[in-house]
Design an enzyme around this catalytic site. Structure first.
Site, PDB file in Angstrom:
ATOM      1  CG  ASP A  41       0.663  -9.827   0.339  1.00 28.86           C
ATOM      2  OD1 ASP A  41       0.727 -10.957  -0.201  1.00 28.86           O
ATOM      3  OD2 ASP A  41      -0.267  -9.477   1.065  1.00 28.86           O
ATOM      4  CB  VAL A  68      -2.328 -13.608   8.194  1.00 27.20           C
ATOM      5  CG1 VAL A  68      -1.219 -13.658   9.245  1.00 27.20           C
ATOM      6  CG2 VAL A  68      -1.925 -14.427   6.967  1.00 27.20           C
ATOM      7  CG  HIS A  89      -2.150  -7.808   8.073  1.00 29.41           C
ATOM      8  ND1 HIS A  89      -2.688  -8.822   8.822  1.00 29.41           N
ATOM      9  CD2 HIS A  89      -2.675  -7.944   6.827  1.00 29.41           C
ATOM     10  CE1 HIS A  89      -3.500  -9.549   8.064  1.00 29.41           C
ATOM     11  NE2 HIS A  89      -3.523  -9.026   6.846  1.00 29.41           N
ATOM     12  CG  HIS A 144      -3.572  -5.794   2.682  1.00 32.47           C
ATOM     13  ND1 HIS A 144      -3.063  -6.901   2.064  1.00 32.47           N
ATOM     14  CD2 HIS A 144      -4.355  -6.257   3.685  1.00 32.47           C
ATOM     15  CE1 HIS A 144      -3.534  -7.993   2.657  1.00 32.47           C
ATOM     16  NE2 HIS A 144      -4.323  -7.633   3.645  1.00 32.47           N
TER      17      HIS A 144
HETATM   18  P1  AMP Z   1      -5.361 -10.893   5.134  1.00 29.44           P
HETATM   19  O1  AMP Z   1      -6.336 -11.680   4.307  1.00 29.44           O
HETATM   20  O2  AMP Z   1      -5.661  -9.442   5.233  1.00 29.44           O
HETATM   21  O3  AMP Z   1      -5.174 -11.581   6.459  1.00 29.44           O
HETATM   22  O4  AMP Z   1      -4.026 -10.914   4.312  1.00 29.44           O
HETATM   23  C1  AMP Z   1      -2.948 -11.737   4.546  1.00 29.44           C
HETATM   24  C2  AMP Z   1      -1.960 -11.408   3.461  1.00 29.44           C
HETATM   25  O5  AMP Z   1      -0.750 -12.015   3.832  1.00 29.44           O
HETATM   26  C3  AMP Z   1      -2.327 -11.929   2.071  1.00 29.44           C
HETATM   27  O6  AMP Z   1      -2.332 -10.828   1.175  1.00 29.44           O
HETATM   28  C4  AMP Z   1      -1.213 -12.923   1.755  1.00 29.44           C
HETATM   29  O7  AMP Z   1      -0.831 -12.858   0.405  1.00 29.44           O
HETATM   30  C5  AMP Z   1      -0.106 -12.468   2.669  1.00 29.44           C
HETATM   31  N1  AMP Z   1       0.842 -13.478   3.126  1.00 29.44           N
HETATM   32  C6  AMP Z   1       0.572 -14.731   3.536  1.00 29.44           C
HETATM   33  N2  AMP Z   1       1.709 -15.341   3.926  1.00 29.44           N
HETATM   34  C7  AMP Z   1       2.710 -14.436   3.789  1.00 29.44           C
HETATM   35  C8  AMP Z   1       4.117 -14.454   4.020  1.00 29.44           C
HETATM   36  N3  AMP Z   1       4.731 -15.537   4.495  1.00 29.44           N
HETATM   37  N4  AMP Z   1       4.829 -13.352   3.749  1.00 29.44           N
HETATM   38  C9  AMP Z   1       4.227 -12.247   3.252  1.00 29.44           C
HETATM   39  N5  AMP Z   1       2.906 -12.164   3.010  1.00 29.44           N
HETATM   40  C10 AMP Z   1       2.158 -13.238   3.263  1.00 29.44           C
END
Ligand code: AMP
Length: 142
Positions: free
Chosen positions: A35, A100, A104, A106
């Site tokens: 992340d 996003v 996924h 975490h």
């Molecule tokens: P969520 O709120 O569960 O959708 O989490 C999305 C996660 O993706 C967040 O923890 C962000 O920090 C992470 N994130 C966003 N863009 C990227 C990227 N390009 N590469 C890796 N992690 C990312």
């Protein structure tokens, strides 16, 4: 009605190799990478290749392979950072905190008495992410 999956989302681009990531694991069904705004050292995302927004629209067949990798990564991050525990988080739709829209999980190493940093907070330096990815790969035996 559920929103449609958008193949232009950032994790779909990472899966297609259109934008870079610090990958620590890949198999036929699942990819795991660092992340970029970690809530703690070693914060990793485990992402199925099959397209879905989140758990609400995913094919149930996605979950077996996905959680097998979540477990592998959880064990690896605990070992790599000598952590005391591991937190899993998974968000579904904006009201839950999802930002996003590709399913996924975490995986975050935890240390006694150390709180998580904010969700989608500060960008980590690429060299730190690369170093941490190397430690997790080593713990995975890759
Ligand atoms: P969520 O709120 O569960 O959708 O989490 C999305 C996660 O993706 C967040 O923890 C962000 O920090 C992470 N994130 C966003 N863009 C990227 C990227 N390009 N590469 C890796 N992690 C990312």
């Amino acid at each position: 009605m559920a929103e449609a999956y958008d193949p232009g989302n950032i994790f779909a681009k990472i899966l297609r190799g259109e934008i870079p990531s610090h990958r620590i694991y890949e198999d036929d069904a699942v990819v795991a990478f660092m992340d970029v705004m970690p809530q703690g050292v070693g914060h990793t995302l485990v992402v199925p290749k099959a397209p879905s927004r989140n758990i609400l629209d995913a094919d149930p067949a996605t979950f077996g392979p996905l959680f097998a990798v979540v477990q592998k990564v959880a064990v690896a991050v605990k070992k790599a950072f000598n952590a005391d525990g591991v937190t899993l988080m998974q968000f579904n739709e904006p009201a839950s905190g999802q930002t996003v829209y590709h399913l996924h999980v975490h995986v975050i190493p935890r240390f006694d008495g150390v709180p998580l940093k904010p969700h989608s907070g500060q960008m980590e330096k690429p060299e730190v992410l690369a170093e941490n990815a190397g430690k997790i790969r080593a713990a995975l035996g890759n």
